[in-house]
Design an enzyme around this catalytic site. Structure first.
Site, PDB file in Angstrom:
ATOM      1  CB  ALA A 202      61.680  60.292  19.893  1.00 48.06           C
ATOM      2  CG  HIS A 203      66.722  56.575  19.194  1.00 46.33           C
ATOM      3  ND1 HIS A 203      65.778  55.949  19.949  1.00 46.33           N
ATOM      4  CD2 HIS A 203      67.527  55.690  18.782  1.00 46.33           C
ATOM      5  CE1 HIS A 203      65.933  54.729  19.747  1.00 46.33           C
ATOM      6  NE2 HIS A 203      66.961  54.508  19.083  1.00 46.33           N
ATOM      7  NE  ARG A 204      65.171  53.786  14.787  1.00 47.43           N
ATOM      8  CZ  ARG A 204      65.532  52.715  15.867  1.00 47.43           C
ATOM      9  NH1 ARG A 204      64.456  52.553  16.419  1.00 47.43           N
ATOM     10  NH2 ARG A 204      66.612  52.458  16.002  1.00 47.43           N
TER      11      ARG A 204
END
Ligand code: UDP
Length: 354
Positions: A202-204
């Site tokens: 997850a990094h958005r």
């Protein structure tokens, strides 16, 4: 012909690895690394493992806001284009480096080729969507991974010519699949059993920059029944630390540093399912035959959803649990080409009348 290729972040190093060496067999390539990703774990390891040629320019322009970063890249790429005078500029995907490279070229009246053109999530709140749309309208040659992408461009009436070449990430995934399937080292190191854990990324910005949504992400991951392995993106780590959430997460999830492509791919092939907000990982999960649960409300990789291998749950923990419990589809058609997209990209560039 002489090309300037502009890349700058992790997925672009993967994509360039499928094209650069083939391109250099027939043409001259000047490789520009904007420095959008500058940590060794997100950058150097990909050059080493995937054989991406050393950059001719390292611009080190990674920090700051999207606008600041894009503006600095635009200026720097504009200057080097004046020195290098290439026949065309090649850009990949949907990052600030893509837009800056494409716009600098268009302003210098240098033709732009865009690999992975035509992808749309139809969510303009995503910085990546802005980059995709704008770059496609600057490009003279639009190299698309799927018919859906070609249809998106036809609807928008782009000025450049569109060519269906398949997806260059498929080339790389195919090259490393057998090695990844046979590699138990990372699973043993992390103490997880094949088929019994969930691999998460997850990094958005939409998931990690807002502390309330970041909190929901943490709750979702901690609520899963299966063990979770989370290679932690530096952006996400920084936001978790700032929100005081890292300690809670560490207590329930196996966190690693961002992994090199080979180790990540081995963990992907061994996973029961993937939970991600990445674009590339949704597609790689499909290619590996691993069900995907996407932590977003929209995706540009719609074919994986239509094929039943990917479910969009945003940050809804109940929906995520339901998606993880569903049966695996029987069929897995070839959605993004045959693994020879890199060669088609080079052929399209060679045949481009500019
Ligand atoms: N990836 C990797 N190590 C990791 C996480 C991802 O090598 O720890 C690879 C993954 O296999 C894919 C690419 O990085 O090829 C995806 O990059 P990312 O999720 O950063 O970008 P996106 O595709 O969302 O733009």
């Amino acid at each position: 012909m002489k090309f300037v290729t502009v890349i700058g972040n992790r997925p672009q190093f993967v994509k360039a690895s499928a094209v650069s060496r083939l391109l250099r067999a027939e043409h001259e390539e000047v490789l520009v690394h904007t420095g959008q990703h500058y940590d060794d774990e997100l950058s150097a390891v990909f050059f080493d493992e995937l054989g991406v040629p050393r950059p001719d320019y390292e611009l080190a322009l990674g920090r700051g806001s999207d606008s600041g970063q894009t503006a600095r890249m635009l200026g720097a790429v504009g200057e080097l284009l004046a020195d290098e005078a290439p026949d065309a500029v090649l850009v990949y995907g949907d990052t600030n480096s893509t837009l800056a490279g494409g716009l600098a070229a268009a302003q210098a009246r240098v033709p732009v080729a865009h690999v992975e053109a035509g992808m749309r999530s139809f969510d303009r709140a995503m910085p990546e969507e802005l980059n995709r749309v704008l770059t496609d309208h600057l490009a003279g040659l639009l190299l698309v991974p799927s018919q859906v992408a070609a249809d998106n461009l036809a609807r928008e009436g782009v000025a450049g010519s569109v060519e269906l070449v398949g997806d260059v990430m498929v080339d790389v995934a195919q090259l490393f699949a057998a090695r990844a399937r046979a590699d138990d080292g990372a699973l043993e190191h992390l103490g997880v059993a094949r088929g019994a854990y969930v691999l998460a990324t997850a990094h958005r910005a939409g998931n990690v920059d807002d502390p309330a949504r970041l909190g929901r992400l943490v709750d979702l991951l901690l609520g899963l029944e299966a063990p979770v392995v989370l290679p932690l993106h530096p952006r996400t780590r920084a936001r978790l630390e700032a929100a005081g959430l890292l300690g809670r997460l560490v207590a329930g999830v196996t966190i690693t540093a961002p992994l090199g492509y080979l180790t990540f791919t081995a963990l992907l092939h061994g996973a029961r399912a993937v939970l991600t907000d990445s674009g590339g990982v949704q597609k790689e999960a499909y290619l590996a035959g691993v069900p995907c649960v996407t932590l977003r409300a929209s995706t540009e990789w719609v074919e994986t959803v239509r094929a039943g291998w990917n479910v969009l749950v945003d940050l809804d923990a109940v929906a995520a649990a339901g998606a993880l419990a569903r049966p695996v589809p029987q069929e897995r058609p070839q959605l993004y080409g045959d693994g020879r997209a890199g060669g088609r990209v080079v052929a399209a560039l060679a045949g481009w009348s500019i």
